[in-house]
Design a protein around this motif. Structure first.
Motif, mmCIF file in Angstrom:
data_model
loop_
_atom_site.group_PDB
_atom_site.id
_atom_site.type_symbol
_atom_site.label_atom_id
_atom_site.label_comp_id
_atom_site.label_asym_id
_atom_site.label_seq_id
_atom_site.Cartn_x
_atom_site.Cartn_y
_atom_site.Cartn_z
ATOM 1 N N UNK A 129 70.326 1.936 93.581
ATOM 2 C CA UNK A 129 69.414 2.686 94.437
ATOM 3 C C UNK A 129 69.624 2.444 95.924
ATOM 4 N N UNK A 130 70.697 1.725 96.294
ATOM 5 C CA UNK A 130 70.972 1.450 97.705
ATOM 6 C C UNK A 130 71.327 2.732 98.442
ATOM 7 N N UNK A 150 79.895 1.075 106.322
ATOM 8 C CA UNK A 150 78.957 0.370 105.441
ATOM 9 C C UNK A 150 79.211 0.723 103.976
ATOM 10 N N UNK A 151 79.595 1.961 103.727
ATOM 11 C CA UNK A 151 79.904 2.379 102.356
ATOM 12 C C UNK A 151 81.086 1.586 101.806
ATOM 13 N N UNK A 152 82.134 1.409 102.627
ATOM 14 C CA UNK A 152 83.300 0.655 102.176
ATOM 15 C C UNK A 152 82.931 -0.788 101.845
ATOM 16 N N UNK A 153 82.081 -1.388 102.658
ATOM 17 C CA UNK A 153 81.646 -2.767 102.408
ATOM 18 C C UNK A 153 80.869 -2.857 101.102
ATOM 19 N N UNK A 154 79.920 -1.939 100.911
ATOM 20 C CA UNK A 154 79.094 -1.960 99.697
ATOM 21 C C UNK A 154 79.926 -1.705 98.450
ATOM 22 N N UNK A 157 74.431 15.247 107.838
ATOM 23 C CA UNK A 157 73.150 14.797 107.282
ATOM 24 C C UNK A 157 73.356 14.279 105.858
ATOM 25 N N UNK A 158 74.312 13.349 105.713
ATOM 26 C CA UNK A 158 74.715 12.886 104.391
ATOM 27 C C UNK A 158 74.298 11.466 104.078
ATOM 28 N N UNK A 159 74.008 11.210 102.814
ATOM 29 C CA UNK A 159 73.610 9.886 102.333
ATOM 30 C C UNK A 159 74.328 9.596 101.023
ATOM 31 N N UNK A 160 74.906 8.399 100.915
ATOM 32 C CA UNK A 160 75.455 7.922 99.648
ATOM 33 C C UNK A 160 74.399 7.053 98.983
ATOM 34 N N UNK A 161 74.268 7.207 97.671
ATOM 35 C CA UNK A 161 73.298 6.411 96.906
ATOM 36 C C UNK A 161 74.079 5.663 95.829
ATOM 37 N N UNK A 162 74.064 4.350 95.899
ATOM 38 C CA UNK A 162 74.812 3.520 94.959
ATOM 39 C C UNK A 162 73.923 3.053 93.795
#
Length: 363
Positions: free
Chosen positions: A82-83, A327-331, A358-363
């Protein structure tokens, strides 16, 4: 099989694959699990060779047609923690945009001083984190934009053909896949300058995928890439940008002609085949140009070309640039998992050429 039945079947097949009869060419089924490769695309009556304008005569979504409810529902399985990781740079970054684009301006307006305020933006949608829309770049030899649109259509007052409003009405959400090429090169001591004309080859991305535990072949060929995935390539521009002084950034952004260089994916037949045949719903990178800039000619090509011509004009695929993938690469690296849910809300502007992601990645 009777003679009449065989004759009828032959007529049906000819009506589909004969370019002189466009009215009998049915649109592709977005939920299909099988689509033709780039080398086996059926001829289209009005499109340049290599175009896949097969979603209907009035279609304005292009590859976003692949983001069907079934695929969006399936993509939700990638959410495990949910990150939330926004993929947008501040609107003011870069302070000096490349390609002589106008920088972002922000003004505070006092509605009632001390009580209420508004703000006003002046924004070139291609100056920072952006979607290049289907009005942005044509197939140069034919002068045609996606699905047969022309420059005159785009310049006509009130025209909305291939405008951003179509993407906004549909929405963008599904499974994202990150190829952290910058991280891969650091891990393997293969340093390069993201501000240089460094071409990322298909073989480079294959090796990067293996390092991440991904087989980047399409699922139809036994790989991990699914129809409708959205591809993100980290070339290292944002990391390089952060390492520069403001004076250095400005000087680099103001380079012109052949002196203006950026790392990006290579213009090659292998890259074209892979990007097409994987049936990505969208592709994006972190640099001012998704493709290596300026373009390098593939020796097998008839001319020096831009990947933009294929991605936007011939395939109708959203093209993202200057996304913040740090931040996405780190996560993803910490979790050893490079697939995630991605959602984007383009601006609902009639006839819009591009939009902030206006984009968001959800892990």
């Amino acid at each position: 099989m009777s003679t009449n039945t065989a004759s009828s079947r032959l007529s049906q097949l000819l009506s589909i694959f004969t370019p002189s009869k466009p009215a009998t060419m049915p649109p592709w089924d977005p939920d299909s699990t099988s689509f033709p490769t780039r080398q086996n695309l059926p001829p289209h009556p009005i499109a340049p060779k290599g175009a896949s304008w097969n979603w209907g005569a009035t279609d304005q979504l292009g590859r976003l047609n692949l983001l069907t409810p079934a695929r969006v529902l399936s993509a939700r399985r990638t959410i495990t923690t949910g990150q939330l990781i926004p993929l947008n740079l501040p609107l003011s970054v870069p302070a000096t945009p490349s390609f002589n684009r106008r920088p972002f301006e922000h003004t505070i307006k006092a509605v009632a001083p001390g009580i209420s305020y508004d703000d006003e933006y002046t924004l070139n949608t291609q100056s920072g984190t952006q979607w290049d829309g289907l009005r942005h770049f044509a197939h140069i030899p034919s002068g045609l934009f996606y699905n047969g649109a022309k420059g005159a259509d785009i310049e006509a007052e009130g025209s909305d053909v291939c405008g951003m409003q179509a993407w906004a009405a549909h929405g963008i959400a599904g499974r994202g896949v990150l190829l952290d090429y910058w991280g891969y090169t650091i891990a393997h001591n293969k340093s390069y300058d993201a501000y240089a004309q460094h071409a990322i080859s298909h073989a480079d991305l294959v090796a990067c995928g293996k390092w991440q535990g991904l087989d980047i072949r399409p699922a139809s060929q036994g790989g991990d890439i699914q129809i409708g995935d959205m591809l993100f390539v980290r070339s290292g521009f944002n990391a390089a940008y952060a390492s520069k002084t403001e004076e250095e950034r400005t000087k680099l952004a103001k380079r012109e002609g052949e002196a203006l260089t950026y790392a990006g994916v290579e213009q090659s037949e292998e890259m074209l085949d892979w990007l097409h045949d994987a049936y990505f719903a969208a592709v994006a990178g972190d640099a001012p140009s998704f493709e290596v800039w300026p373009p390098k000619k593939d020796e097998r090509a008839e001319r020096k070309y831009y990947m933009h011509e294929y991605i936007l004009a011939l395939w109708g695929m959203p093209l993202g640039e200057m996304l913040d993938l740090e931040a996405l690469a780190v996560a993803c690296g910490k979790q050893k998992r490079y697939v995630f849910f991605f959602v984007s809300s383009p601006a609902n502007v009639k006839g819009g050429v591009g939009s902030h992601v206006n984009g968001v990645a959800i892990l």
